[in-house]
Design an enzyme around this catalytic site. Structure first.
Site, PDB file in Angstrom:
ATOM      1  N   ASP A 226      23.958-138.080 -26.525  1.00  0.00           N
ATOM      2  CA  ASP A 226      22.623-137.476 -26.123  1.00  0.00           C
ATOM      3  C   ASP A 226      21.570-137.701 -27.340  1.00  0.00           C
ATOM      4  O   ASP A 226      21.938-137.052 -28.461  1.00  0.00           O
ATOM      5  CB  ASP A 226      22.669-136.102 -25.872  1.00  0.00           C
TER       6      ASP A 226
ATOM      7  N   TYR B  55      13.427-136.510 -31.227  1.00  0.00           N
ATOM      8  CA  TYR B  55      14.397-136.232 -32.385  1.00  0.00           C
ATOM      9  C   TYR B  55      14.139-137.240 -33.672  1.00  0.00           C
ATOM     10  O   TYR B  55      14.783-136.956 -34.695  1.00  0.00           O
ATOM     11  CB  TYR B  55      16.088-136.480 -31.695  1.00  0.00           C
TER      12      TYR B  55
ATOM     13  N   LYS C 162      15.236-138.562 -23.788  1.00  0.00           N
ATOM     14  CA  LYS C 162      14.471-137.508 -23.103  1.00  0.00           C
ATOM     15  C   LYS C 162      13.082-138.031 -23.545  1.00  0.00           C
ATOM     16  O   LYS C 162      12.387-138.466 -24.419  1.00  0.00           O
ATOM     17  CB  LYS C 162      14.770-136.428 -23.533  1.00  0.00           C
TER      18      LYS C 162
ATOM     19  N   HIS D 158      12.146-133.487 -21.127  1.00  0.00           N
ATOM     20  CA  HIS D 158      12.423-132.643 -21.917  1.00  0.00           C
ATOM     21  C   HIS D 158      12.011-131.187 -21.799  1.00  0.00           C
ATOM     22  O   HIS D 158      13.099-130.346 -22.037  1.00  0.00           O
ATOM     23  CB  HIS D 158      11.953-132.969 -23.649  1.00  0.00           C
TER      24      HIS D 158
END
Length: 311
Positions: free
Chosen positions: A42, A47, A72, A105
């Site tokens: 994931d 990120y 996402k 997200h």
């Protein structure tokens, strides 16, 4: 490894590997995770770990078809005209042809552009009036291109989910949300089952992350005496029991670590708890939510849900 069936017919492994934070450590962490046996990874645009994740997958020698990969859509790409390119950008960084799951997200739209956390003139989050329904419809159109095998959402309230279902052509395959023995959201979890939407849990160890420590005043969830006691019965740690609880409830769980020993240990959280032990853990629900970004993102998340902290 335990797997669950999505409403698309695809299988999703119960135990996944989260890659939030420590971007520079993620290629080696994902490499270690794949070597240990994880097949569910994931990541997310925000990120900053997509390049590392993609490199680890490509170098692993494991056939792409054997890995379930999620990324996402970030809040600054909610405008329907930006969605397809946002996925393209993620795939380019991953160096892969498709993702197994593409999630919205958060249900809030930030100002369009390249800034991940744009601010207005007063220093507040710069949000835009883009309806998440319009964003989701743009995500639906990605499916026919084969670059996302399934779509879903993350961090939605029940009212937002109901509105989405009422208007969507393609129901979400997955809803990713904070979930752990101290925030079980039982009625919301049951609602997802009734609508055949799979739940994945981020932060499955509760306040293990230093960001969620709350000054250490409430203790760490993975030291909860009930989890420790149940763990003794199975020869497992309290952390492994926390993961097993999620799996036993029919959800996928996304622990993260950059330590090889802990990466391997977390994989041992994929086991089934006896019904009486699931019940013991159900009884320790403290309705404690550790991640509520409402104040930081200029939007009131989790309305009507357990653990709503305001902001």
């Amino acid at each position: 490894m335990t797997t669950f069936k999505l409403n698309t017919g695809a299988s999703i492994p119960a135990l996944g590997f989260g890659t939030w934070q420590d971007a520079e450590a993620q290629e080696s962490a994902v490499t270690e995770a794949l070597k240990a046996g994880y097949r569910h990874i994931d990541t997310a645009r925000v990120y900053g770990t997509e390049k590392a994740v993609g490199a680890a997958i490509r170098k692993s020698g494991i056939p792409r078809s054997e890995i379930f990969l999620t990324t996402k859509l970030w809040n600054n790409k909610h405008h329907p005209d930006d969605v397809a390119q946002a996925l393209e950008d993620s795939l380019n960084d991953l160096g892969l042809d498709y993702v197994d799951l593409y999630l919205m997200h958060w249900p809030v739209a930030f100002q369009r552009g390249t800034e991940l956390f744009p601010k207005d003139a007063g220093g507040k989050p710069a949000v835009e009036d883009v309806d998440y329904l319009d964003t989701y419809k743009a995500m639906e159109s990605l499916l026919s291109r084969g670059k996302a095998k399934a779509i879903g959402v993350s961090n939605f309230s029940q009212a937002e989910m109901q509105r989405l279902l009422a208007h969507a052509s393609v129901p979400p395959a997955v809803h990713q949300l904070e979930g752990h023995p101290w925030l079980q959201q039982r009625s919301f979890a049951d609602w997802h089952k009734q609508h055949n939407i799979h739940v994945t849990h981020y932060s499955p160890f509760g306040n293990q992350n230093e960001i969620y420590a709350r000054g250490g005043k409430i203790g760490r969830m993975i030291e909860d005496p009930v989890l420790v006691e149940v763990g003794r019965k199975y020869g497992k740690s309290a952390a492994q029991v926390a993961l097993a609880w999620g799996v036993s409830e029919g959800h996928s769980v996304l622990p993260k670590s950059k330590t090889p020993e802990r990466i391997r240990a977390n994989l041992e959280g994929d086991f089934k708890l006896a019904a009486e032990d699931v019940q013991k853990i159900r009884d320790i629900d403290r309705k404690l939510r550790f991640n509520d970004s409402s104040a930081d993102f200029g939007y009131s998340f989790f309305e009507g849900l357990d653990g709503k902290t305001g902001g």
